[in-house]
Design an enzyme around this catalytic site. Structure first.
Site, mmCIF file in Angstrom:
data_model
loop_
_atom_site.group_PDB
_atom_site.id
_atom_site.type_symbol
_atom_site.label_atom_id
_atom_site.label_comp_id
_atom_site.label_asym_id
_atom_site.label_seq_id
_atom_site.Cartn_x
_atom_site.Cartn_y
_atom_site.Cartn_z
ATOM 1 N N SER A 127 -7.040 -7.435 -1.489
ATOM 2 C CA SER A 127 -6.207 -7.342 -0.286
ATOM 3 C C SER A 127 -5.227 -6.185 -0.366
ATOM 4 C CB SER A 127 -5.419 -8.641 -0.102
ATOM 5 O OG SER A 127 -4.462 -8.505 0.933
ATOM 6 N N GLU A 129 -2.418 -6.306 0.754
ATOM 7 C CA GLU A 129 -1.089 -6.892 0.503
ATOM 8 C C GLU A 129 -0.644 -6.649 -0.948
ATOM 9 O OE1 GLU A 129 1.138 -8.665 2.452
ATOM 10 O OE2 GLU A 129 -0.042 -8.214 4.239
ATOM 11 N N TYR A 151 0.823 -14.842 -1.804
ATOM 12 C CA TYR A 151 -0.568 -14.463 -1.524
ATOM 13 C C TYR A 151 -0.914 -13.160 -2.245
ATOM 14 C CZ TYR A 151 -4.563 -12.706 1.193
ATOM 15 O OH TYR A 151 -5.787 -12.192 1.580
#
Length: 324
Positions: A127, A129, A151
């Site tokens: 990801s 992120e 996350y």
């Protein structure tokens, strides 16, 4: 060569469903996993019209024995790990479940592949992120990770697990570091779907106000059906590697809102307000990816950018509303 078999963990989600559709078109036998296959609805597979072509197995990624049993039964050539808690916002409320479902789940898959000794190619859903705040330069495969949510921490751990098993045991394992990618299959809790649904309801005469958090954040939004092809291409290479998958263009959430309401002939300022309660404890101001390596090595390039996907998501939603 007979038909290839692929196992998709997390097949009921947006990416899993589009990937299943893509692999079926390539002639694969496709298995998917769910924690409890008997009670899962697999609505996305039904919406794509492919539910009957998928073989489903019950599997708990947090249970090593369960993972090993499914691998031995299915005997796939390729495993795609798209499972785990998928919401950044929700991860602040469910940090333990997020870490276990992503980091422990990925580790169990890697360890089970090592344990079987089978020549399985493994794809892991990384990801964007993980990068955290990157300033104003697009992130590439060498940009350091500075995760800013539970996350992102979990996805970062999973990324390094993949790297470790690749180097230590010679497993064909790679991570796709995917930036935001959207589609009509996105659940309502994702802000893009929330915006599109509200705007379409307003256009239909259903009175509604839309409350959003920080609309100044910038994201690199792509089209999910394109991104699953990149996952497949990574496992067709002769050597495993990690790739950033992105459009290379970033837009603010406010621009996404304006684009959506403009397309429907509405003035967004009449309907949208900011609610400080919807701000996350930590959020990324700017997110953008540099996908040049994917283009050079995989021949993959995003054809659709944010304005395109807004249009496609709205048209799908409006068709749905007509049917209803």
């Amino acid at each position: 060569m007979g038909q290839k078999t692929a196992l998709i963990c997390g097949i009921s989600g947006q990416d899993g469903s589009y990937l299943a559709q893509f692999l079926l078109a390539q002639g694969y036998i496709v298995f998917g996993t769910s924690r409890d296959a008997q009670i899962s609805s697999f609505q996305n597979l039904i919406r794509l019209g492919i539910r009957e072509q998928i073989k489903i197995e019950s599997m708990s990624l947090n249970d090593f024995r369960s993972v090993l049993q499914v691998l031995n039964k299915v005997q796939p050539e390729e495993v795609y790990n798209l499972a785990g808690q998928s919401s950044v916002g929700l991860s602040f409320e469910l940090p333990v479940e997020t870490l276990e479902s992503i980091a422990t789940g990925t580790l169990n898959l890697l360890e089970a592949i090592r344990f079987t000794g089978a020549p399985i190619k493994f794809y892991n859903a990384g990801s964007s992120e993980c990068f955290g705040d990157i300033g104003v330069s697009p992130a590439d495969e060498l940009t350091p990770f500075r995760p800013r949510s539970p996350y992102a921490v979990a996805k970062s751990a999973a990324f390094w697990e993949v790297s470790n098993y690749r180097e230590a045991y010679g497993i064909f394992a790679c991570s796709g570091i995917l930036f935001n990618h959207e589609s009509p299959l996105r659940p309502q809790r994702f802000v893009t779907q929330k915006i599109v649904s509200a705007a379409c309801n307003i256009a239909q005469g259903i009175s509604q106000k839309l409350q959003l958090g920080n609309v100044s954040i910038k994201r690199d939004w792509g089209w999910a059906p394109e991104y699953v092809k990149a996952m497949y291409l990574m496992l067709q290479e002769s050597q495993p590697d990690d790739y950033v998958i992105a459009t290379g263009e970033s837009y603010s959430l406010e621009e996404f809102v304006i684009q959506t309401f403009d397309y429907l002939g509405l003035n967004w300022q009449d309907y949208v307000s900011t609610n400080p309660n919807l701000f996350r404890p930590t959020d990324l101001a700017y997110s953008c990816g540099n996908p040049s390596k994917a283009w050079e090595k995989l021949g993959w390039k995003a054809q659709y950018k944010m304005p395109d996907l807004v249009k496609m998501m709205i048209e799908y939603k409006m068709q749905q509303q007509k049917k209803e």
